[in-house]
Design an enzyme around this catalytic site. Structure first.
Site, mmCIF file in Angstrom:
data_model
loop_
_atom_site.group_PDB
_atom_site.id
_atom_site.type_symbol
_atom_site.label_atom_id
_atom_site.label_comp_id
_atom_site.label_asym_id
_atom_site.label_seq_id
_atom_site.Cartn_x
_atom_site.Cartn_y
_atom_site.Cartn_z
ATOM 1 N N GLU A 117 0.846 -1.200 0.000
ATOM 2 C CA GLU A 117 0.000 0.000 0.000
ATOM 3 C C GLU A 117 0.876 1.242 0.000
ATOM 4 O OE1 GLU A 117 -2.159 -0.117 3.662
ATOM 5 O OE2 GLU A 117 -3.244 -1.938 3.127
ATOM 6 N N LYS A 119 2.334 4.488 1.531
ATOM 7 C CA LYS A 119 2.476 4.999 2.894
ATOM 8 C C LYS A 119 2.138 6.478 2.841
ATOM 9 C CE LYS A 119 5.656 5.118 6.798
ATOM 10 N NZ LYS A 119 5.284 6.454 7.208
ATOM 11 N N ASP A 121 1.701 10.203 3.930
ATOM 12 C CA ASP A 121 2.437 11.081 4.828
ATOM 13 C C ASP A 121 1.465 12.058 5.482
ATOM 14 O OD1 ASP A 121 4.552 12.094 6.168
ATOM 15 O OD2 ASP A 121 5.345 13.257 4.494
ATOM 16 N N TYR A 232 -6.947 2.750 6.137
ATOM 17 C CA TYR A 232 -6.319 1.542 5.609
ATOM 18 C C TYR A 232 -6.344 0.354 6.558
ATOM 19 C CZ TYR A 232 -2.748 4.041 8.222
ATOM 20 O OH TYR A 232 -2.091 4.748 9.186
ATOM 21 N N LYS A 322 10.759 3.180 2.751
ATOM 22 C CA LYS A 322 10.633 4.615 2.475
ATOM 23 C C LYS A 322 11.441 5.030 1.263
ATOM 24 C CE LYS A 322 9.953 7.349 6.289
ATOM 25 N NZ LYS A 322 10.082 7.996 7.473
ATOM 26 N N CYS A 416 13.895 48.180 -0.291
ATOM 27 C CA CYS A 416 13.172 47.385 -1.285
ATOM 28 C C CYS A 416 13.946 47.395 -2.603
ATOM 29 C CB CYS A 416 11.772 47.978 -1.500
ATOM 30 S SG CYS A 416 10.940 47.282 -2.946
ATOM 31 N N CYS A 419 11.672 49.607 -5.270
ATOM 32 C CA CYS A 419 11.413 51.042 -5.188
ATOM 33 C C CYS A 419 12.324 51.769 -4.205
ATOM 34 C CB CYS A 419 9.949 51.286 -4.815
ATOM 35 S SG CYS A 419 9.582 50.814 -3.123
ATOM 36 N N CYS A 434 8.177 45.645 2.004
ATOM 37 C CA CYS A 434 8.271 46.981 1.442
ATOM 38 C C CYS A 434 6.937 47.641 1.777
ATOM 39 C CB CYS A 434 8.455 46.886 -0.070
ATOM 40 S SG CYS A 434 8.073 48.438 -0.894
ATOM 41 N N CYS A 439 4.642 50.786 -4.768
ATOM 42 C CA CYS A 439 5.865 50.141 -5.273
ATOM 43 C C CYS A 439 5.526 49.441 -6.593
ATOM 44 C CB CYS A 439 6.362 49.129 -4.240
ATOM 45 S SG CYS A 439 7.627 48.013 -4.854
HETATM 46 S S1 IVH Z 1 -0.386 0.264 8.785
HETATM 47 C C1 IVH Z 1 0.577 -1.321 13.337
HETATM 48 N N1 IVH Z 1 -0.572 1.410 6.459
HETATM 49 O O1 IVH Z 1 2.816 5.301 9.007
HETATM 50 C C2 IVH Z 1 0.750 -0.129 12.458
HETATM 51 N N2 IVH Z 1 0.337 2.665 8.260
HETATM 52 O O2 IVH Z 1 5.474 5.205 10.076
HETATM 53 C C3 IVH Z 1 -0.060 -0.309 11.237
HETATM 54 N N3 IVH Z 1 0.909 4.968 7.656
HETATM 55 O O3 IVH Z 1 1.870 4.337 12.220
HETATM 56 C C4 IVH Z 1 0.071 0.833 10.343
HETATM 57 N N4 IVH Z 1 0.274 4.862 5.565
HETATM 58 O O4 IVH Z 1 0.432 6.175 10.911
HETATM 59 C C5 IVH Z 1 -0.189 1.551 7.744
HETATM 60 N N5 IVH Z 1 -0.861 2.293 4.348
HETATM 61 C C6 IVH Z 1 -0.476 2.444 5.612
HETATM 62 C C7 IVH Z 1 0.053 3.638 6.110
HETATM 63 C C8 IVH Z 1 0.450 3.721 7.448
HETATM 64 C C9 IVH Z 1 0.774 5.632 6.512
HETATM 65 C C10 IVH Z 1 1.446 5.553 8.906
HETATM 66 C C11 IVH Z 1 0.834 5.043 10.171
HETATM 67 C C12 IVH Z 1 1.963 4.351 10.850
HETATM 68 C C13 IVH Z 1 3.119 5.130 10.352
HETATM 69 C C14 IVH Z 1 4.430 4.428 10.547
#
Ligand code: IVH
Length: 683
Positions: A117, A119, A121, A232, A322, A416, A419, A434, A439
């Site tokens: 999946e 991740k 942010d 998720y 990552k 500035c 001007c 400024c 200006c």
């Molecule tokens: S599963 C038991 N799935 O990333 C923890 N986490 O750096 C299960 N996060 O704590 C987490 N996308 O807050 C999971 N597709 C994803 C995610 C995800 C972002 C976050 C989540 C986690 C943190 C860890």
């Protein structure tokens, strides 16, 4: 390294990591990139495991044993039924393969299937639904207990108050659903642009802004910024089987219940397929609505997940891979200072061109004077540039090892560059400005903004034309656009008759642009297009808005409050029209023949809710119940106190009780405040 050296390094790293944790989780103002942070933390973990005695003698408290803590004052603390753990992460393919090998040994089989999946942010959130109804939204906190942010989370349009009933997935009695709150890049950029206009510090990235927003104490302020949600996973669930038996099945359930989920995930047989999926994710992730900083690889079988179990901190069945930050190193050739529409001076790094995330970068923002000083950035330095959700990359740090001795500190100009006015710094602002409204650069930028597609949209009044009419002294403020003379414009070149006539026709047509476009075009701090639309439907004319008073927004008189307009924005509007020249400008525009089209719903007599009946229950995120009733009635709707089959809509907020249950039982439509606001606007 001796044990003694290790102990000193461990102690130093612990306090450094703890300080970064505090900045990241509590104040949402990190000073280093995620990757730099991960590097420090990794060094600490490695030292603690290679020198266990040194680690023990450095004390028991270590940030590597915690998942961070985001709890803040002002929120109720709630214990998670099932703790919210964090994930082990890596930047290396070899370590990801090691994860698979470890799991295969642990489970005694190597035919493991995974889900890959994105991740996200964002910031982790746990939603509890009781009998299908949203009971609360809680942040991760310290993993065991977090902050109750329900009122703020309810401003998120995609957050269902009620789970949909689905034939293939019965709604459990109680379920914790896990995911991330995030801010879309576009919204992040909008807010940063308006902060910059207002002379305020920019937010570092969408994650921090989302984290800061969900912890605002006033839900009305939260409603001014839009947050989004993606889910998720499942935490506690009663009865247990309601969660399903595979990870991909869990995604399907979440979707069937009407919850927003990731737009794409992959199922992979074995680690090779998982690795290929990660590669594909990396290629397409920039098209997603949220920022992604990696992939999460999870065992597909929930039974195997249970068998693998967890350490005190993180599950053994999942791993985050990552992506390396999009960062490049290059030389800072010079620093130029740009003047913005509102006079804010922004230092810009002129760089030796370098390839970064697929584009050649030769300029990057340095934000403001304090940032240059804090990072000790000097002309001639080798610097690291990164993209952090911004269109324009930022200089994140210098490489001290490559500093030439002749580099000297940058002296921010006292005047500035456009001007020559002496620059000023307002109390509480980071920006230098400024102060000269006339200006030339400010005038040009104001006019460009006003004429742009996002505002009154005058075709033919692009950058070059704006520069020409300002340079010739024909346009000193936006109202002058409507006084441009054909004979003047014709002097701009040979055979420009046709384009001049087209431009004049476009200017003439823009006089009838929608009201919100003019409001947006005025360039009031913090007022973007969405707020301009709210203001247009509330005030109905430029004159009325220019005479608005504080009470119109936030006063005791709750009925006149406007949803979506919080204290900051209200103050900015009042402050804007306190300047005599802003009121003069409105008068000049109207004298010049401007006649904005007011929104249909605000026209007297428009009653978009006529014939509909409403029952209100629970606490709405930004309106009081009295206010909501008043607005519904003003729009022609009727308010009833109890739910019956004849009720058209039940408007439910947090902690709604039996009325909501009755609505569900009778099949009456349940809506949230966001939908109500849309209906009031006639959508
Ligand atoms: S599963 C038991 N799935 O990333 C923890 N986490 O750096 C299960 N996060 O704590 C987490 N996308 O807050 C999971 N597709 C994803 C995610 C995800 C972002 C976050 C989540 C986690 C943190 C860890």
């Amino acid at each position: 390294m001796t044990s003694h050296e290790a102990q000193r390094r461990i102690a130093a790293l612990r306090s450094e990591v703890a300080a970064h944790d505090e900045r990241y989780y509590c104040s949402a103002r990190p000073e280093i990139s995620d990757q730099e942070y991960d590097r420090l933390k990794r060094e600490l973990v490695d030292l603690e495991s290679s020198f266990p005695e040194a680690a023990a003698s450095a004390g028991a408290q270590t940030p590597t044993a915690r998942v961070g803590d985001d709890r803040a004052d002002g929120f109720r603390t709630v214990r998670h039924r099932q703790p919210m753990q964090s994930l082990d992460n890596t930047y290396s393919e070899a370590e990801l393969r090691e994860f698979h090998a470890r799991l295969s040994r642990l489970l005694g089989r190597d035919d493991l299937s995974y889900v890959v999946e994105p991740k996200i942010d964002g910031l982790a959130v746990s939603l509890t639904y009781e009998k299908g109804r949203l009971a609360r939204a809680v942040t991760r906190g310290n993993g065991v207990e977090g902050d109750d942010v329900t009122a703020n989370a309810l401003t998120i349009r995609a957050l269902p108050r009620q789970l949909k009933r689905a034939a293939q997935a019965p709604v459990p009695d109680l379920i914790e659903i896990r995911g991330e709150i995030y801010m879309a890049l576009e919204e992040f950029r909008r807010i940063n642009a308006s902060r910059e206009d207002a002379g305020e510090e920019r937010y570092a990235n969408p994650r921090n802004l989302a984290a800061g927003t969900i912890k605002l104490l006033d839900p009305r302020e939260v409603a001014e910024r839009s947050l989004e949600l993606v889910l998720y996973g499942i935490g506690a669930c009663e009865p247990a089987q309601a969660g399903g038996d595979t990870q991909s099945g869990c995604q399907a359930r979440l979707r069937a219940w009407g919850l927003p989920t990731v737009e794409k995930f992959w199922t992979a047989r074995g680690i090779d397929e998982a690795w290929a999926a990660i590669g594909e994710l990396d290629r397409i992730r920039h098209g997603f609505a949220y920022a992604t900083d990696g992939a999460v690889v999870k065992l597909e079988s929930l039974a195997l997940q249970r068998e693998a179990g967890s350490t005190s901190k993180s599950p053994r069945w999942a791993m985050a891979y990552k992506f390396a930050a999009e960062r490049a190193e290059t030389r800072l050739l010079s620093i130029t200072v740009q003047v913005g529409r509102t006079g804010v001076l922004t230092p810009v790094a002129e760089l030796e061109p370098v390839l970064l995330a697929g584009t050649t970068v030769s300029r990057a923002t340095l934000h403001n004077r304090d940032e240059i000083a804090r990072k000790d950035i000097r002309v001639g330095d080798y610097v690291f540039v990164e993209k952090a959700g911004e269109v324009i990359p930022a200089v994140v740090a210098v490489n001290p090892a490559r500093r030439a001795p002749e580099c000297s500190a940058f002296v921010f100009p006292a005047r500035c560059p456009s001007c020559g006015s002496a620059v000023v710094q307002a109390a509480g602002e980071v920006a230098l400005r400024c102060p000269n409204y006339d200006c030339p650069v400010q005038v040009r930028r104001r006019v460009r903004h006003f004429a742009s597609k996002a505002c009154v949209d005058i075709d033919g009044l692009g950058e070059a034309m704006v520069d020409a009419v300002v340079e010739n002294g024909w346009v000193r403020d936006v109202a002058d656009i409507y006084r441009l003379r054909r004979d003047n414009l014709l002097t701009l070149g040979k055979s420009v008759e046709k384009s001049t006539d087209n431009l004049l026709a476009a200017i003439e047509a823009s006089k009838r642009a929608e009201l919100w476009r003019f409001i947006h075009g005025l360039g009031i701090s913090h007022v973007g297009a969405a707020a301009a639309k709210d203001l247009a439907s509330r005030f109905g004319s430029l004159e009325a808005l220019s005479q608005s008073r504080h009470e119109d927004f936030i006063g005791e008189d709750k009925e006149s409050r406007i949803a979506g307009i919080g204290e900051t924005m209200a103050e900015a509007i009042i402050e804007h029209f306190n300047q005599p020249r802003s009121r003069t400008l409105v008068r000049d525009l109207i004298r010049a023949g401007v006649s904005p089209r007011a929104p249909a719903a605000a026209a007297p007599g428009a009653r978009p809710l006529a014939g509909k009946s409403f029952v209100l229950t629970g606490t709405l995120p930004t309106m009081t119940r009295d206010e909501a009733s008043a607005r519904i009635e003003a729009a022609g709707g009727k308010i009833a106190s109890s739910v019956s089959k004849k009720t058209s809509f039940v408007v439910a907020g947090s902690d709604s009780g039996s009325k909501l249950e009755k609505a569900t039982a009778l099949g009456v439509s349940v809506i949230g405040e966001a939908e109500l606001l849309g209906m009031l606007k006639g959508e």
